[in-house]
Design a protein around this motif. Structure first.
Motif, PDB file in Angstrom:
ATOM      1  N   ASP A 294      23.813 -57.399-167.225  1.00  0.00           N
ATOM      2  CA  ASP A 294      24.843 -58.442-167.265  1.00  0.00           C
ATOM      3  C   ASP A 294      25.152 -58.904-165.832  1.00  0.00           C
TER       4      ASP A 294
ATOM      5  N   LEU B  69      28.564 -58.308-164.316  1.00  0.00           N
ATOM      6  CA  LEU B  69      28.865 -56.943-163.853  1.00  0.00           C
ATOM      7  C   LEU B  69      28.418 -56.791-162.410  1.00  0.00           C
TER       8      LEU B  69
ATOM      9  N   HIS C  59      25.091 -47.599-159.732  1.00  0.00           N
ATOM     10  CA  HIS C  59      26.366 -47.609-160.447  1.00  0.00           C
ATOM     11  C   HIS C  59      26.507 -48.733-161.463  1.00  0.00           C
ATOM     12  N   VAL C  60      25.610 -49.727-161.408  1.00  0.00           N
ATOM     13  CA  VAL C  60      25.726 -50.843-162.347  1.00  0.00           C
ATOM     14  C   VAL C  60      24.430 -51.069-163.130  1.00  0.00           C
TER      15      VAL C  60
ATOM     16  N   PRO D 213      23.111 -47.763-165.284  1.00  0.00           N
ATOM     17  CA  PRO D 213      23.901 -47.504-166.502  1.00  0.00           C
ATOM     18  C   PRO D 213      23.890 -48.656-167.500  1.00  0.00           C
ATOM     19  N   ASP D 214      23.868 -49.896-166.997  1.00  0.00           N
ATOM     20  CA  ASP D 214      23.868 -51.017-167.943  1.00  0.00           C
ATOM     21  C   ASP D 214      22.524 -51.154-168.650  1.00  0.00           C
TER      22      ASP D 214
ATOM     23  N   TRP E 284      29.845 -45.568-175.158  1.00  0.00           N
ATOM     24  CA  TRP E 284      30.208 -46.753-174.376  1.00  0.00           C
ATOM     25  C   TRP E 284      30.192 -48.036-175.196  1.00  0.00           C
TER      26      TRP E 284
END
Lengths: 244, 238
Positions: free
Chosen positions: B130, B133, B150-151, B154-155, B233
């Motif tokens: 995304d 994000l 960190h983005v 995980p995404d 999540w």
């Protein structure tokens, strides 16, 4: 505070913004109003540093912007919360320092937006309005001077939207922020703003600028409120006539 | 909803444990195995662990490197699709020529079984992060490495999990195949193959059931990871 100097933006051959020239003052609640598809979000993205102007410059405190930075906070229409982090984790995401400090600070802002009981909840379990509160808390928590808000209440139902507008003003009362807020709702603009600019259809220019001075309590039936709303709506009517 | 899930888990447990009990009784009464059986299981699991973990780690790292540059990605994507369409078992003769009868051959087969699938799915995830994000992270001052760890990663997790799930079953197949084709003189594949040579039907069937059970447990392992990540999540439906 924020100087937008003759800023134009093209996407390929499409001209989106045409020589936008305006200055946003410190501490001001500045609203950019415009029809869907005009360059208002693009303008905000450029202030954020996500995109660069094709022509012209945007300066914050007389320094030209070339990338995103912590002097600005951004609230997205689609919230842009990290799904793998809890409410607390999301608000902590922008903080620095040791864990305890971060937690305390994040909790302060979570309480501010009224989500104390939901600190350990994951975003997908929250309603739209609650998600936007988290997003606001996240943007406020690292204490930027400028808060950029991109149609933050656009996805909410009418009641929640109105409530969020009231709460936003309430929350911001305690902080000294310069706010740039994008919306296509005239009511929302007049309700929130110290100053409004209206952008035209593409290629967007500033076609109207108004300082909003509402005496007494801000609500939808306030006399001044109605006056400004009528003025802007009337102006937009004449405009669409010319545009089409 | 929660109750229904609990009931399902209970039923699943009953099915699996009764299967195991019947199997144990069967293999004991028919004297299907000698004491060596645990060594065979152990050596297969050991190879699986090394080969699979290696492919997960290297697969994700490769995908990150490939996704860092548009042109590199464009160049390598067809190659990955090509490698994915080679049945892993066909690598075994090639590997036997290069690395001979050894643990290495089996481990490489396990590795190749999941490596490309994991790259492919991780790339898929990294391509679909995304963008808002990333913007949110940028304005909070994250540097590119922090954005990645960190983005982006995980995404991408819902896609990565797909790769892990497919990968573990491909790798398990590759392991048995490699052991059967004579890449080792230990392990479950070897055991079932020799059972055939001795016309030991009980041993062949028992080994087959062990292979099935262990494969099943491995895929459950990934599902446990899935439940504690993307399900929690709310990413699972994307």
């Amino acid at each position: 505070m924020i100087k937008i100097e003759k800023v134009s933006k093209d996407f390929e051959k499409l001209k989106v913004l045409d020589k936008i020239d305006v200055e946003i003052k410190k501490g001001e609640f500045f609203v950019i109003l415009g029809p869907s598809g005009c360059g208002k979000t693009t303008l905000l993205s450029m202030i954020a540093g996500f995109e660069k102007p094709t022509e012209g410059k945007i300066k914050i405190r007389d320094k030209e912007i070339n990338k995103p930075g912590r002097d600005r906070g951004f609230v997205f229409q689609d919230y842009a919360l990290f799904p793998w982090k809890t409410v607390l984790g999301n608000v902590m995401a922008g903080l620095k320092g040791n864990k305890k400090e971060k937690e305390e600070k994040a909790m302060y802002y979570i309480e501010k937006v009224g989500l104390k009981e939901f600190a350990n909840t994951y975003p997908h379990k929250l309603s739209g309005g609650m998600k936007q509160r988290v997003s606001l808390a996240r943007a406020l928590a690292y204490e930027p001077e400028i808060l950029l808000m991109d149609e933050p209440f656009g996805a909410l139902d009418a009641q929640t939207r109105k409530l969020m507008q009231q709460e936003l003003l309430n929350i911001l009362k305690d902080f000294d922020k310069t706010i740039v807020f994008v919306t296509h709702s005239v009511i929302e603009a007049v309700y929130l703003a110290d100053r409004v600019i209206v952008l035209s259809n593409r290629p967007s220019k500033i076609i109207y600028e108004e300082e909003i001075k509402i005496r007494g309590h801000r609500d939808y039936l306030n006399e001044d409120f109605l006056h400004y709303r009528e003025r802007i709506l009337h102006f937009l009517d004449t405009q669409t006539g010319i545009q089409e | 909803m929660g109750d229904e899930k609990k009931l399902m888990n209970k039923k699943r447990l009953i099915t699996i444990s009764s299967l195991i009990i019947i199997f144990i009784i069967y293999s004991i009464t028919t004297k299907a195995f000698d004491k060596n059986i645990f060594e065979h299981i152990g050596s297969s699991l050991y190879r699986m662990l090394i080969g699979y973990v290696l492919s997960v780690v290297l697969g994700i790292i490769t995908a990150i490197i490939l996704s860092s540059n548009k042109y590199i990605k464009m160049m390598f994507k067809p190659l990955i699709s090509f490698m994915m369409s080679i049945p892993t078992i066909t690598w075994v003769p090639v590997l036997l020529i290069i690395t001979g009868i050894s643990n290495t051959t089996v481990i490489l087969a396990i590795f190749l079984g999941s490596y490309f699938t994991i790259i492919y799915n991780t790339l898929d995830g990294l391509e679909n992060v995304d963008q808002n994000l990333i913007r949110a992270a940028k304005i909070m001052g994250y540097n590119p490495i922090k954005i990645l760890t960190h983005v982006s990663i995980p995404d991408s997790f819902n896609h990565i999990i797909v790769g892990l799930k497919l990968g573990i079953s491909y790798s398990w197949r590759a392991l048995v195949g490699a052991e059967m084709l004579g890449a080792a003189n230990m392990g479950l594949g070897y055991l079932i193959f020799t059972a055939r040579q001795f016309y030991n039907l009980n041993r062949a069937i028992s080994t087959l059931i062990i292979i099935g059970l262990l494969g099943y447990l491995m895929s459950r392992l990934i599902i446990i990871i899935e439940k504690n990540t993307i399900d929690k999540w709310g990413l699972a439906d994307d």
